[in-house]
Design an enzyme around this catalytic site. Structure first.
Site, PDB file in Angstrom:
ATOM      1  CG  HIS A  50      38.514  -6.235  45.280  1.00  0.00           C
ATOM      2  ND1 HIS A  50      39.505  -6.840  44.537  1.00  0.00           N
ATOM      3  CD2 HIS A  50      37.649  -7.233  45.617  1.00  0.00           C
ATOM      4  CE1 HIS A  50      39.250  -8.128  44.433  1.00  0.00           C
ATOM      5  NE2 HIS A  50      38.117  -8.393  45.079  1.00  0.00           N
ATOM      6  CG  HIS A  56      31.203 -10.757  46.080  1.00  0.00           C
ATOM      7  ND1 HIS A  56      30.778 -10.594  44.784  1.00  0.00           N
ATOM      8  CD2 HIS A  56      32.457 -11.303  45.996  1.00  0.00           C
ATOM      9  CE1 HIS A  56      31.720 -11.010  43.954  1.00  0.00           C
ATOM     10  NE2 HIS A  56      32.741 -11.459  44.656  1.00  0.00           N
ATOM     11  CG  HIS A 145      34.247 -15.476  48.407  1.00  0.00           C
ATOM     12  ND1 HIS A 145      34.920 -16.187  47.442  1.00  0.00           N
ATOM     13  CD2 HIS A 145      34.754 -14.217  48.387  1.00  0.00           C
ATOM     14  CE1 HIS A 145      35.782 -15.389  46.848  1.00  0.00           C
ATOM     15  NE2 HIS A 145      35.707 -14.193  47.406  1.00  0.00           N
ATOM     16  CD  GLU A 157      38.772 -11.691  47.163  1.00  0.00           C
ATOM     17  OE1 GLU A 157      38.464 -12.869  47.401  1.00  0.00           O
ATOM     18  OE2 GLU A 157      38.128 -10.960  46.361  1.00  0.00           O
TER      19      GLU A 157
END
Length: 199
Positions: A50, A56, A145, A157
């Protein structure tokens, strides 16, 4: 041209701790008298292979549809990391200079220290990828991140690099277009012995 599928099956992949397990519902089946088979799935968008979008980890960050497709198509370098975590020193010594896309082969066990993520993000990457479930680790997800996502660098990932030797490839790994969401599944493929682009 040789194509190598580096995607993991969304329905059978290892699940990040706390995420829901994917579920399949059969809405219609030929066996039960319908004209066709029809199924639906329920899954976290960060299951299997993904892409993470800025949203996120960044409030008000862009969704998956905001990435340019060029991040997911182009020359890439696969490098092997034998010891975790990835350090800033490793990035400075081992990351290919001038590469826009780097994939980390680490047997699913490698994650970035904060300083290493900052060093890598400063290299003008378009995409960073890993065969781990995440570029971070339990208790240290946010800063690695944010280092990449705050610069608009796509994070890919959950790759399967078990059949890939370190080296130069052509990556094709567009995420599913899920407007407004913070991530999406992707079908990732490497082309070896490529001849269809010039630099």
């Amino acid at each position: 041209m040789r194509l190598i599928d580096i995607s993991r099956d969304l329905l059978t992949s290892e699940i990040y701790s706390g995420d829901p397990k994917p579920e399949v519902s059969w809405l219609r089946t030929i066996e039960s008298g319908s004209d066709c088979n029809l199924s639906a799935i329920s899954a976290c968008v960060h299951t299997g292979t993904h892409v993470d979008a800025p949203l996120h980890f960044i409030e008000g960050g862009g969704g998956i549809e905001r990435y340019g497709l060029d991040a997911f198509f182009g020359p890439c370098d696969v490098i092997e990391v034998r010891d975790s975590p990835v350090t800033g020193e490793f990035v400075n010594r081992r990351f290919p200079k001038g590469s826009e896309r780097v994939l980390i082969k680490g047997n699913g066990q490698v994650w970035f220290m904060d300083s290493a993520a900052e060093e890598a993000a400063a290299l003008n990457l378009k995409l960073i990828g890993t065969d781990s479930l995440s570029i971070g680790t339990h208790g240290n997800q946010i800063r690695p991140h944010k280092a990449f996502l705050s610069r608009g660098i796509a994070v890919l990932e959950g790759l399967d690099l078990s059949q890939v030797e370190p080296g130069r490839y052509f990556l094709m790994a567009a995420p599913v277009k899920l407007g407004g969401l913070e991530g999406a599944p992707a079908r990732a493929v490497l082309a070896a012995d490529y001849i269809f682009w010039s630099k």
